[in-house]
Design a protein around this motif. Structure first.
Motif, PDB file in Angstrom:
ATOM      1  N   LEU A 151     -17.442 -13.549 -10.389  1.00 44.69           N
ATOM      2  CA  LEU A 151     -18.256 -12.415  -9.942  1.00 44.69           C
ATOM      3  C   LEU A 151     -18.389 -11.358 -11.033  1.00 44.69           C
ATOM      4  CD1 LEU A 151     -17.102 -11.987  -6.239  1.00 44.69           C
ATOM      5  CD2 LEU A 151     -19.263 -12.909  -7.078  1.00 44.69           C
ATOM      6  N   ARG A 152     -17.304 -11.076 -11.714  1.00 44.18           N
ATOM      7  CA  ARG A 152     -17.359 -10.082 -12.793  1.00 44.18           C
ATOM      8  C   ARG A 152     -18.249 -10.541 -13.940  1.00 44.18           C
ATOM      9  NH1 ARG A 152     -11.345  -7.451 -13.441  1.00 44.18           N
ATOM     10  NH2 ARG A 152     -11.448  -6.227 -11.527  1.00 44.18           N
ATOM     11  N   SER A 153     -18.152 -11.807 -14.303  1.00 45.76           N
ATOM     12  CA  SER A 153     -18.975 -12.290 -15.419  1.00 45.76           C
ATOM     13  C   SER A 153     -20.449 -12.316 -15.035  1.00 45.76           C
ATOM     14  CB  SER A 153     -18.516 -13.664 -15.884  1.00 45.76           C
ATOM     15  OG  SER A 153     -18.774 -14.631 -14.895  1.00 45.76           O
ATOM     16  N   SER A 154     -20.764 -12.618 -13.779  1.00 47.68           N
ATOM     17  CA  SER A 154     -22.175 -12.621 -13.372  1.00 47.68           C
ATOM     18  C   SER A 154     -22.706 -11.192 -13.312  1.00 47.68           C
ATOM     19  CB  SER A 154     -22.360 -13.320 -12.031  1.00 47.68           C
ATOM     20  OG  SER A 154     -21.777 -12.562 -11.000  1.00 47.68           O
ATOM     21  N   ARG A 155     -21.873 -10.247 -12.915  1.00 48.48           N
ATOM     22  CA  ARG A 155     -22.282  -8.845 -12.885  1.00 48.48           C
ATOM     23  C   ARG A 155     -22.520  -8.344 -14.314  1.00 48.48           C
ATOM     24  NH1 ARG A 155     -18.300  -5.295  -9.896  1.00 48.48           N
ATOM     25  NH2 ARG A 155     -19.122  -6.475  -8.151  1.00 48.48           N
ATOM     26  N   ALA A 156     -21.647  -8.696 -15.237  1.00 48.55           N
ATOM     27  CA  ALA A 156     -21.805  -8.280 -16.627  1.00 48.55           C
ATOM     28  C   ALA A 156     -23.053  -8.913 -17.229  1.00 48.55           C
ATOM     29  CB  ALA A 156     -20.573  -8.665 -17.438  1.00 48.55           C
ATOM     30  N   ARG A 157     -23.310 -10.153 -16.865  1.00 50.67           N
ATOM     31  CA  ARG A 157     -24.485 -10.854 -17.373  1.00 50.67           C
ATOM     32  C   ARG A 157     -25.757 -10.206 -16.849  1.00 50.67           C
ATOM     33  NH1 ARG A 157     -24.121 -15.885 -15.129  1.00 50.67           N
ATOM     34  NH2 ARG A 157     -22.072 -16.061 -16.046  1.00 50.67           N
ATOM     35  N   SER A 158     -25.783  -9.787 -15.586  1.00 49.47           N
ATOM     36  CA  SER A 158     -26.995  -9.178 -15.034  1.00 49.47           C
ATOM     37  C   SER A 158     -27.265  -7.824 -15.676  1.00 49.47           C
ATOM     38  CB  SER A 158     -26.878  -9.043 -13.513  1.00 49.47           C
ATOM     39  OG  SER A 158     -25.879  -8.101 -13.179  1.00 49.47           O
ATOM     40  N   VAL A 159     -26.221  -7.082 -16.057  1.00 49.85           N
ATOM     41  CA  VAL A 159     -26.405  -5.804 -16.751  1.00 49.85           C
ATOM     42  C   VAL A 159     -26.976  -6.056 -18.137  1.00 49.85           C
ATOM     43  CG1 VAL A 159     -25.183  -3.847 -17.754  1.00 49.85           C
ATOM     44  CG2 VAL A 159     -24.641  -4.593 -15.443  1.00 49.85           C
ATOM     45  N   ALA A 160     -26.482  -7.085 -18.811  1.00 52.04           N
ATOM     46  CA  ALA A 160     -26.952  -7.400 -20.160  1.00 52.04           C
ATOM     47  C   ALA A 160     -28.390  -7.902 -20.141  1.00 52.04           C
ATOM     48  CB  ALA A 160     -26.042  -8.427 -20.808  1.00 52.04           C
ATOM     49  N   ASP A 161     -28.824  -8.500 -19.041  1.00 52.78           N
ATOM     50  CA  ASP A 161     -30.168  -9.058 -18.950  1.00 52.78           C
ATOM     51  C   ASP A 161     -31.243  -8.005 -18.680  1.00 52.78           C
ATOM     52  OD1 ASP A 161     -29.171 -11.535 -19.430  1.00 52.78           O
ATOM     53  OD2 ASP A 161     -29.117 -12.156 -17.330  1.00 52.78           O
ATOM     54  N   LYS A 162     -30.862  -6.775 -18.397  1.00 48.43           N
ATOM     55  CA  LYS A 162     -31.866  -5.747 -18.117  1.00 48.43           C
ATOM     56  C   LYS A 162     -32.652  -5.413 -19.382  1.00 48.43           C
ATOM     57  CE  LYS A 162     -29.804  -3.678 -14.114  1.00 48.43           C
ATOM     58  NZ  LYS A 162     -29.397  -2.492 -13.441  1.00 48.43           N
ATOM     59  N   LEU A 163     -33.911  -5.146 -19.197  1.00 50.99           N
ATOM     60  CA  LEU A 163     -34.793  -4.840 -20.320  1.00 50.99           C
ATOM     61  C   LEU A 163     -34.704  -3.359 -20.681  1.00 50.99           C
ATOM     62  CD1 LEU A 163     -37.975  -6.793 -19.187  1.00 50.99           C
ATOM     63  CD2 LEU A 163     -36.262  -7.522 -20.839  1.00 50.99           C
ATOM     64  N   SER A 164     -34.882  -3.093 -21.947  1.00 47.71           N
ATOM     65  CA  SER A 164     -34.966  -1.694 -22.386  1.00 47.71           C
ATOM     66  C   SER A 164     -36.330  -1.147 -21.978  1.00 47.71           C
ATOM     67  CB  SER A 164     -34.758  -1.595 -23.893  1.00 47.71           C
ATOM     68  OG  SER A 164     -35.861  -2.187 -24.544  1.00 47.71           O
ATOM     69  N   LEU A 204      -4.085 -17.784  -4.636  1.00 47.13           N
ATOM     70  CA  LEU A 204      -4.205 -16.760  -5.678  1.00 47.13           C
ATOM     71  C   LEU A 204      -5.089 -17.243  -6.829  1.00 47.13           C
ATOM     72  CD1 LEU A 204      -0.573 -15.351  -5.852  1.00 47.13           C
ATOM     73  CD2 LEU A 204      -2.616 -14.172  -5.036  1.00 47.13           C
ATOM     74  N   PHE A 205      -4.922 -18.490  -7.227  1.00 49.52           N
ATOM     75  CA  PHE A 205      -5.747 -19.055  -8.298  1.00 49.52           C
ATOM     76  C   PHE A 205      -7.221 -19.052  -7.898  1.00 49.52           C
ATOM     77  CE2 PHE A 205      -7.833 -22.732 -10.275  1.00 49.52           C
ATOM     78  CZ  PHE A 205      -7.701 -22.379 -11.613  1.00 49.52           C
ATOM     79  N   GLY A 206      -7.499 -19.466  -6.661  1.00 51.02           N
ATOM     80  CA  GLY A 206      -8.883 -19.471  -6.169  1.00 51.02           C
ATOM     81  C   GLY A 206      -9.475 -18.072  -6.120  1.00 51.02           C
ATOM     82  N   ILE A 240     -13.010 -13.841  -8.557  1.00 50.01           N
ATOM     83  CA  ILE A 240     -13.134 -12.512  -9.175  1.00 50.01           C
ATOM     84  C   ILE A 240     -13.697 -12.624 -10.587  1.00 50.01           C
ATOM     85  CG2 ILE A 240     -11.786 -10.569 -10.084  1.00 50.01           C
ATOM     86  CD1 ILE A 240      -9.999 -10.872  -7.577  1.00 50.01           C
ATOM     87  N   VAL A 241     -13.196 -13.569 -11.377  1.00 56.48           N
ATOM     88  CA  VAL A 241     -13.683 -13.751 -12.750  1.00 56.48           C
ATOM     89  C   VAL A 241     -15.163 -14.138 -12.745  1.00 56.48           C
ATOM     90  CG1 VAL A 241     -13.501 -15.250 -14.789  1.00 56.48           C
ATOM     91  CG2 VAL A 241     -11.448 -14.277 -13.757  1.00 56.48           C
TER      92      VAL A 241
END
Length: 158
Positions: A126-139, A116-118, A123-124
């Motif tokens: 993957l979620r943080s990398s997904r959030a980071r890739s959204v933030a890295d998009k250019l306007s 469960l810990f693994g 999950i944490v």
């Protein structure tokens, strides 16, 4: 290359010796008692080798335990009495399948908790990398500026 094949040959040659650790002088004359001793020995953990049963362990303690099991069987103990005798002497740790009770919860629950810990860690991450890739998009303005810079560089280099 010769060393690898030599090592592989040596390991294959050693396999028959690791499968049966019971010495000839340990074997009981009565085949029924010997069969019972073998079955009991497969349920007892070698306290030195940890995850190996005493039937297949070459450790001195495993030999002592095998002799103890055979001694108790010759004395007339039932299989359950032999197991209880050994457990009383060495604790639940000597059993390959320890009972589910307060003292052994960690043995039973640790694998599930680690899993469960693994999974939670994955999950944490993957979620943080997904959030980071959204933030890295250019306007749109930033993308236009980059396109202008690249166009200007291409014109200069041509």
């Amino acid at each position: 290359m010769k060393w690898k094949s030599l090592a592989a040959t040596m390991m294959l040659a050693a396999l028959p010796f690791t499968a049966q650790a019971v010495e000839p002088d340990e074997i009981l004359d009565d085949p029924a008692l010997e069969a019972r001793a073998r079955e009991i020995s497969k349920d007892l953990r070698c306290v030195v080798c940890q995850n190996q049963d005493i039937d297949s362990s070459n450790a001195g303690v495993a030999r002592d335990l095998r002799l103890l099991v055979r001694e108790r069987l010759v004395a007339g103990d039932t299989d359950a009495e032999v197991m209880e005798f050994v457990r009383a002497r060495y604790g639940d740790y000597v059993l390959l399948k320890p009972p589910f009770k307060l003292e052994t919860y960690a043995l039973w629950l640790a694998p599930a908790l680690l899993l469960l810990f693994g999974a939670g860690t994955v999950i944490v991450v993957l979620r943080s990398s997904r959030a980071r890739s959204v933030a890295d998009k250019l306007s749109d303005d930033d993308e236009r500026m980059v396109a202008e810079i690249l166009t200007a560089e291409n014109e200069v280099s041509s």
